[in-house]
Design a protein around this motif. Structure first.
Motif, mmCIF file in Angstrom:
data_model
loop_
_atom_site.group_PDB
_atom_site.id
_atom_site.type_symbol
_atom_site.label_atom_id
_atom_site.label_comp_id
_atom_site.label_asym_id
_atom_site.label_seq_id
_atom_site.Cartn_x
_atom_site.Cartn_y
_atom_site.Cartn_z
ATOM 1 N N LEU A 374 25.140 -78.830 -4.904
ATOM 2 C CA LEU A 374 25.530 -77.898 -5.955
ATOM 3 C C LEU A 374 26.623 -78.491 -6.849
ATOM 4 C CD1 LEU A 374 25.546 -74.482 -4.032
ATOM 5 C CD2 LEU A 374 23.797 -75.380 -5.571
ATOM 6 N N ILE A 375 27.598 -79.172 -6.234
ATOM 7 C CA ILE A 375 28.668 -79.796 -7.028
ATOM 8 C C ILE A 375 28.111 -80.945 -7.862
ATOM 9 C CG2 ILE A 375 30.810 -81.127 -6.883
ATOM 10 C CD1 ILE A 375 31.590 -79.420 -4.487
ATOM 11 N N SER A 376 27.236 -81.760 -7.243
ATOM 12 C CA SER A 376 26.628 -82.873 -7.966
ATOM 13 C C SER A 376 25.784 -82.362 -9.129
ATOM 14 C CB SER A 376 25.762 -83.696 -7.007
ATOM 15 O OG SER A 376 25.078 -84.723 -7.688
ATOM 16 N N ASN A 377 25.044 -81.263 -8.914
ATOM 17 C CA ASN A 377 24.229 -80.672 -9.971
ATOM 18 C C ASN A 377 25.111 -80.149 -11.097
ATOM 19 O OD1 ASN A 377 21.426 -79.648 -10.744
ATOM 20 N ND2 ASN A 377 22.626 -77.756 -10.823
ATOM 21 N N ALA A 378 26.231 -79.481 -10.741
ATOM 22 C CA ALA A 378 27.146 -78.955 -11.751
ATOM 23 C C ALA A 378 27.803 -80.083 -12.547
ATOM 24 C CB ALA A 378 28.213 -78.085 -11.085
ATOM 25 N N GLU A 379 28.109 -81.170 -11.858
ATOM 26 C CA GLU A 379 28.779 -82.291 -12.516
ATOM 27 C C GLU A 379 27.886 -82.928 -13.595
ATOM 28 O OE1 GLU A 379 31.150 -86.424 -11.303
ATOM 29 O OE2 GLU A 379 29.933 -85.349 -9.837
ATOM 30 N N LYS A 380 26.571 -82.896 -13.383
ATOM 31 C CA LYS A 380 25.650 -83.509 -14.357
ATOM 32 C C LYS A 380 25.685 -82.780 -15.697
ATOM 33 C CE LYS A 380 22.286 -84.899 -10.819
ATOM 34 N NZ LYS A 380 20.916 -84.643 -10.283
ATOM 35 N N PHE A 381 25.911 -81.456 -15.649
ATOM 36 C CA PHE A 381 25.731 -80.667 -16.857
ATOM 37 C C PHE A 381 26.995 -79.987 -17.373
ATOM 38 C CE2 PHE A 381 21.768 -80.240 -14.240
ATOM 39 C CZ PHE A 381 21.020 -81.156 -14.967
ATOM 40 N N THR A 382 28.112 -80.010 -16.614
ATOM 41 C CA THR A 382 29.309 -79.309 -17.044
ATOM 42 C C THR A 382 30.021 -80.063 -18.160
ATOM 43 O OG1 THR A 382 31.288 -78.178 -16.234
ATOM 44 C CG2 THR A 382 30.885 -80.417 -15.432
ATOM 45 N N LYS A 383 30.918 -79.350 -18.840
ATOM 46 C CA LYS A 383 31.680 -79.970 -19.936
ATOM 47 C C LYS A 383 33.078 -80.359 -19.483
ATOM 48 C CE LYS A 383 29.198 -77.100 -23.288
ATOM 49 N NZ LYS A 383 29.320 -75.960 -24.259
ATOM 50 N N THR A 384 33.790 -79.411 -18.848
ATOM 51 C CA THR A 384 35.195 -79.684 -18.508
ATOM 52 C C THR A 384 35.550 -79.429 -17.052
ATOM 53 O OG1 THR A 384 35.827 -77.438 -19.156
ATOM 54 C CG2 THR A 384 35.924 -79.162 -20.865
ATOM 55 N N TYR A 385 34.919 -78.484 -16.391
ATOM 56 C CA TYR A 385 35.381 -78.136 -15.046
ATOM 57 C C TYR A 385 34.241 -77.660 -14.153
ATOM 58 C CZ TYR A 385 34.898 -73.152 -16.114
ATOM 59 O OH TYR A 385 34.396 -71.916 -16.431
ATOM 60 N N ILE A 386 34.543 -77.679 -12.841
ATOM 61 C CA ILE A 386 33.713 -77.044 -11.815
ATOM 62 C C ILE A 386 34.631 -76.141 -11.020
ATOM 63 C CG2 ILE A 386 32.253 -77.380 -9.787
ATOM 64 C CD1 ILE A 386 31.549 -80.146 -10.880
ATOM 65 N N HIS A 387 34.270 -74.880 -10.917
ATOM 66 C CA HIS A 387 35.130 -73.895 -10.259
ATOM 67 C C HIS A 387 34.451 -73.392 -8.986
ATOM 68 C CE1 HIS A 387 37.250 -69.707 -10.435
ATOM 69 N NE2 HIS A 387 37.798 -70.502 -9.533
ATOM 70 N N ILE A 388 35.159 -73.498 -7.849
ATOM 71 C CA ILE A 388 34.618 -73.041 -6.575
ATOM 72 C C ILE A 388 35.516 -71.938 -6.035
ATOM 73 C CG2 ILE A 388 34.011 -73.682 -4.210
ATOM 74 C CD1 ILE A 388 33.463 -76.487 -5.202
ATOM 75 N N TYR A 389 34.923 -70.803 -5.722
ATOM 76 C CA TYR A 389 35.694 -69.704 -5.161
ATOM 77 C C TYR A 389 34.843 -68.968 -4.126
ATOM 78 C CZ TYR A 389 33.166 -67.087 -8.816
ATOM 79 O OH TYR A 389 32.212 -66.561 -9.635
ATOM 80 N N THR A 390 35.511 -68.199 -3.260
ATOM 81 C CA THR A 390 34.846 -67.520 -2.138
ATOM 82 C C THR A 390 35.323 -66.072 -2.066
ATOM 83 O OG1 THR A 390 36.579 -68.255 -0.632
ATOM 84 C CG2 THR A 390 34.619 -69.642 -0.785
ATOM 85 N N ARG A 391 34.541 -65.276 -1.318
ATOM 86 C CA ARG A 391 34.932 -63.886 -1.081
ATOM 87 C C ARG A 391 34.130 -63.353 0.106
ATOM 88 N NH1 ARG A 391 32.077 -60.690 -6.184
ATOM 89 N NH2 ARG A 391 29.927 -60.804 -5.388
ATOM 90 N N VAL A 392 34.604 -62.233 0.641
ATOM 91 C CA VAL A 392 33.936 -61.565 1.752
ATOM 92 C C VAL A 392 33.466 -60.192 1.277
ATOM 93 C CG1 VAL A 392 34.210 -60.582 4.061
ATOM 94 C CG2 VAL A 392 35.226 -62.793 3.537
ATOM 95 N N THR A 393 32.178 -59.915 1.493
ATOM 96 C CA THR A 393 31.605 -58.595 1.225
ATOM 97 C C THR A 393 31.083 -58.046 2.552
ATOM 98 O OG1 THR A 393 29.454 -59.585 0.698
ATOM 99 C CG2 THR A 393 30.979 -59.223 -1.136
#
Length: 485
Positions: A374-393
């Motif tokens: 997912l990070i590698s895929n985002a890196e191919k197409f992003t412009k400035t950043y990759i943001h990773i966050y988590t949560r509990v539902t």
């Protein structure tokens, strides 16, 4: 109605309906015919003949006593008969109600009839008269026969009753033949014609024509069979289409893999040659070249890992080993490693902490592979950043990988998790990657009993969302495995 019921009903109809027709014919014919006076009298005559014969046989020993026999029989024969004769076994007339032919051979006599109008007496051949006979039986021995000459012409009635059984048999046979023709038509339309259509459809499919549609749509066993056959044809057509698509994708994969392997290998080879020839002496430049070699090697490793995983999946040899693990410990370890990788890159990797601490059942290396994809895929197409966050539902631990890249068109969102699928090739980013990464991510996450989805807008970036079920506190802590098909 099923075929068995149709056949049983057909056989029953073949017997019952002709019998009903015969019975109805008997009722109609006899009802109408017995209303005719001559026929009614014929019935009375035949009944009277039986009584006369019985009385005569009972008094056969008094046949020589003419007055007695005549007095005995006169009440019967005077009502319905012109004349009554008794002929013995020697064909000699022994009794004549008119006392004219006693002792004469029966086959040589002539009967004289008088015309009531002209008073003319003529000789009449016995065969032309409506004579009827009854055998005289006494003590089980036939002694002769009584010959009755009715006072009306009953030839028509006699002929009618003589041929009545033949007529009924003829009606029955005609009814049976008619029913056979009708039932053969019904069975042909309901069974034989659909079977012919099925045979034709099978021949068309065997010849490669998968667009032939069954026309028989009735709601019976044959109709259901035709519907299933048609669904099989559609599944076969879809399967062949997918096979062609898969083969095309496989060829694209080979071409893409060849290109993706060759490009970093060429770069690595070039930088290694520069370093090995001592052409570059500046430490900063050497470090830059080594970083490039490291990056290209990681790219190669990532590609080879995807190909290896895909091959294992196709061979049903890929196994997920699920073990209880703390989400915070797992993701802190994986994300810390990624943060270090992005320190010297132009794209910023932002991670929201603290990460929630909940128990999940996970195969750590495989989740690492998903995160890396997912990070590698985002890196191919992003412009400035990759943001990773988590949560509990409720019941789930969720994590997100967001970028501000070029986004994914809406028409492609539903298919990006398919093997080999890549976005429209007319776009500049479409040629990057093999089209395996996201499909592998989906299968790995589903093997964890989780889900993966994406939201995206063209020009605004994409957000991938992964949901993993939280393990209950009382769950078994022993490891278990689940095959990924």
């Amino acid at each position: 109605m099923n075929i068995r019921s149709k056949i049983i009903l057909s056989f029953l109809s073949l017997l019952v309906i002709p019998l009903l027709i015969v019975i109805l014919s008997v009722l109609v014919l006899t009802t109408n015919f017995f209303n005719i006076p001559a026929v009614d009298k014929f019935v009375s005559i035949t009944s009277s003949m039986d009584r006369v014969t019985e009385e005569f046989a009972g008094n056969l020993d008094r046949i020589d006593n003419y007055p007695y026999m005549d007095g005995l029989l006169r009440p019967y024969y005077t009502t319905y008969f012109r004349r009554l004769l008794y002929v013995d076994q020697e064909n000699i007339i022994q009794f004549d109600s008119e006392r004219k032919l006693i002792g004469v051979a029966f086959d040589k006599v002539s009967f004289f009839e008088t015309d009531s109008e002209g008073g003319v007496t003529v000789s009449v051949d016995p065969s032309s008269l409506s004579m009827m006979e009854r055998n005289v039986v006494k003590g089980g021995v036939t002694h002769g026969r009584l010959v009755f000459l009715p006072d009306i012409d009953i030839k028509d009635a006699f002929t009618f009753f003589s041929y009545l059984p033949i007529a009924f048999v003829a009606i029955f046979v005609i009814s049976v033949m008619t029913m056979i023709l009708i039932l053969s038509k019904i069975l042909s339309d309901g069974i034989l014609n659909p079977l012919k259509e099925l045979n034709h459809a099978a021949e068309m499919i065997a010849s490669g024509d998968l667009d032939y549609e069954m026309k028989y749509k009735k709601d019976d066993e044959i109709g259901k069979f035709c519907n299933e056959f048609d669904r099989m044809r559609l599944r076969l057509k879809d399967s062949l289409a997918k096979q062609v698509e898969f083969e095309h994708s496989r060829q694209q994969l080979i071409a893409s893999v060849s290109h993706d392997l060759k490009t970093p290998l060429t770069s690595i080879q070039g930088y290694v040659e520069l370093l090995s020839d001592d052409i570059v002496e500046d430490p900063e430049t050497q470090k830059q070249y080594l970083d490039i070699i490291r990056s290209k090697s990681a790219q190669l490793n990532h590609l080879i890992d995807d190909l290896f995983t895909f091959t294992k999946m196709n061979l049903d040899e890929f196994v997920i080993e699920l073990s209880p693990i703390d989400s915070q410990a797992l993701f802190d370890f994986m994300l810390t490693e990624k943060e270090m990788d992005f320190q010297d890159r132009s794209v910023a990797l932002r991670v929201d902490r603290p990460i929630p601490s909940v128990p999940i059942a996970a195969d750590a290396p495989r989740l690492h592979q998903v995160l890396d994809n997912l990070i590698s895929n985002a890196e191919k197409f992003t412009k400035t950043y990759i943001h990773i966050y988590t949560r509990v539902t409720p019941g789930y631990f969720e994590w997100f990988v967001e970028d501000d890249g070029i986004g994914i068109p809406q028409e492609d969102l539903s298919r990006i998790f398919e093997h080999f699928y890549k976005v429209d090739k007319s776009r500049t980013y479409s040629s990057r990657g093999t089209g395996l990464g996201l499909a592998i991510c989906k299968q790995i996450i589903e093997a964890h009993c989780g889900t993966i989805s994406v939201k995206s807008q063209v020009g605004e970036g994409s957000t991938f969302k992964v949901k993993l079920p939280i393990q209950p506190a009382e769950s078994d802590s022993t490891a278990h495995s689940q095959s990924l098909s």
